[in-house]
Design a protein around this motif. Structure first.
Motif, PDB file in Angstrom:
ATOM      1  N   SER A  29       0.825  -1.201   0.000  1.00  0.00           N
ATOM      2  CA  SER A  29       0.000   0.000   0.000  1.00  0.00           C
ATOM      3  C   SER A  29       0.865   1.259   0.000  1.00  0.00           C
ATOM      4  O   SER A  29       0.586   2.228  -0.719  1.00  0.00           O
ATOM      5  CB  SER A  29      -0.928  -0.010   1.221  1.00  0.00           C
ATOM      6  OG  SER A  29      -1.806   1.083   1.189  1.00  0.00           O
ATOM      7  N   TYR A  43      -6.863   5.360  -0.906  1.00  0.00           N
ATOM      8  CA  TYR A  43      -6.072   4.155  -1.146  1.00  0.00           C
ATOM      9  C   TYR A  43      -6.481   3.494  -2.458  1.00  0.00           C
ATOM     10  O   TYR A  43      -7.675   3.295  -2.698  1.00  0.00           O
ATOM     11  CB  TYR A  43      -6.282   3.128  -0.017  1.00  0.00           C
ATOM     12  CG  TYR A  43      -5.938   3.664   1.343  1.00  0.00           C
ATOM     13  CD1 TYR A  43      -4.652   3.531   1.851  1.00  0.00           C
ATOM     14  CD2 TYR A  43      -6.903   4.315   2.110  1.00  0.00           C
ATOM     15  CE1 TYR A  43      -4.334   4.040   3.108  1.00  0.00           C
ATOM     16  CE2 TYR A  43      -6.592   4.829   3.360  1.00  0.00           C
ATOM     17  CZ  TYR A  43      -5.301   4.685   3.854  1.00  0.00           C
ATOM     18  OH  TYR A  43      -4.987   5.198   5.086  1.00  0.00           O
ATOM     19  N   GLN A  46      -5.544  -1.727  -0.243  1.00  0.00           N
ATOM     20  CA  GLN A  46      -5.351  -1.887   1.190  1.00  0.00           C
ATOM     21  C   GLN A  46      -5.302  -3.369   1.508  1.00  0.00           C
ATOM     22  O   GLN A  46      -5.865  -4.191   0.779  1.00  0.00           O
ATOM     23  CB  GLN A  46      -6.502  -1.251   1.978  1.00  0.00           C
ATOM     24  CG  GLN A  46      -6.477   0.259   2.023  1.00  0.00           C
ATOM     25  CD  GLN A  46      -7.599   0.792   2.911  1.00  0.00           C
ATOM     26  OE1 GLN A  46      -8.762   0.708   2.566  1.00  0.00           O
ATOM     27  NE2 GLN A  46      -7.246   1.344   4.050  1.00  0.00           N
TER      28      GLN A  46
END
Length: 196
Positions: A29, A43, A46
């Motif tokens: 990540s 994001y 994740q």
């Protein structure tokens, strides 16, 4: 436009996340955020920890959440401008020049893989298509994984690491019942299975 030499097979990219090897370190990540300039608080991918069982027989699964590059992608089907599209080698991308930020793709995605950027544009995992794949490099997440939990490559090349891994592994496709035909496969965690 995708040009290929006569007799050359078209590539088809795929990724495998091995839940037995993943340690939840979030290196993937962090590398993704750095390589793709993902804004703070958002994001492209994740890794979530999911605990099951009863103490002391506990099991922790580390589950990847990102775009799964569906062959039959709902996000592409609902896009009114054609901004969401599939490349010839199986990667789902966004053409920001014609995206109107209607967010239909976000609603259509059953994997919760898209998000709105601060400027209103839509963001998602691209397998680092423009930044790394076109230079012959693996996606950033794959390149930094300390346990080799991620395998990536061209499944049309029978000698590729991913083709070999698919042949030797028992894997599952996320939400396979939806028939979206994901190009991100998972190998289920069989370590530390708890006893009820």
């Amino acid at each position: 436009i995708y040009l290929r030499r006569k007799g050359e097979k078209m590539k088809k990219y795929m990724m495998i996340h091995d839940e037995n090897l993943c340690i939840g370190c979030q290196g993937c990540s962090v590398a993704c955020r750095s390589a793709n300039n993902v804004p703070r608080g958002l994001y492209r991918l994740q890794v979530h920890a999911k605990m099951s069982g009863t103490f002391p027989n506990l099991k922790t699964d580390f589950l990847r959440q990102s775009c799964v590059m569906c062959e039959d992608a709902p996000c592409v089907e609902v896009c009114p401008t054609g901004a969401s599209f599939k490349t010839a080698d199986g990667v789902t991308l966004l053409d920001h020049r014609i995206c109107v930020s209607c967010k239909y793709c976000i609603l259509a995605c059953p994997y919760d893989a898209r998000y709105v950027l601060p400027d209103g544009e839509i963001g998602k995992c691209t397998f680092c298509y423009e930044s790394r794949l076109e230079e012959g490099k693996e996606p950033a997440c794959v390149s930094v994984c300390p346990t080799n939990a991620l395998t990536f490559g061209d499944v049309n090349d029978e000698n590729s690491k991913i083709s070999k891994k698919l042949k030797e592994s028992k894997y599952y496709l996320p939400k396979a019942e939806l028939n979206t035909k994901p190009s991100l496969a998972m190998i289920a965690n069989t370590k530390g299975a708890h006893h009820e």
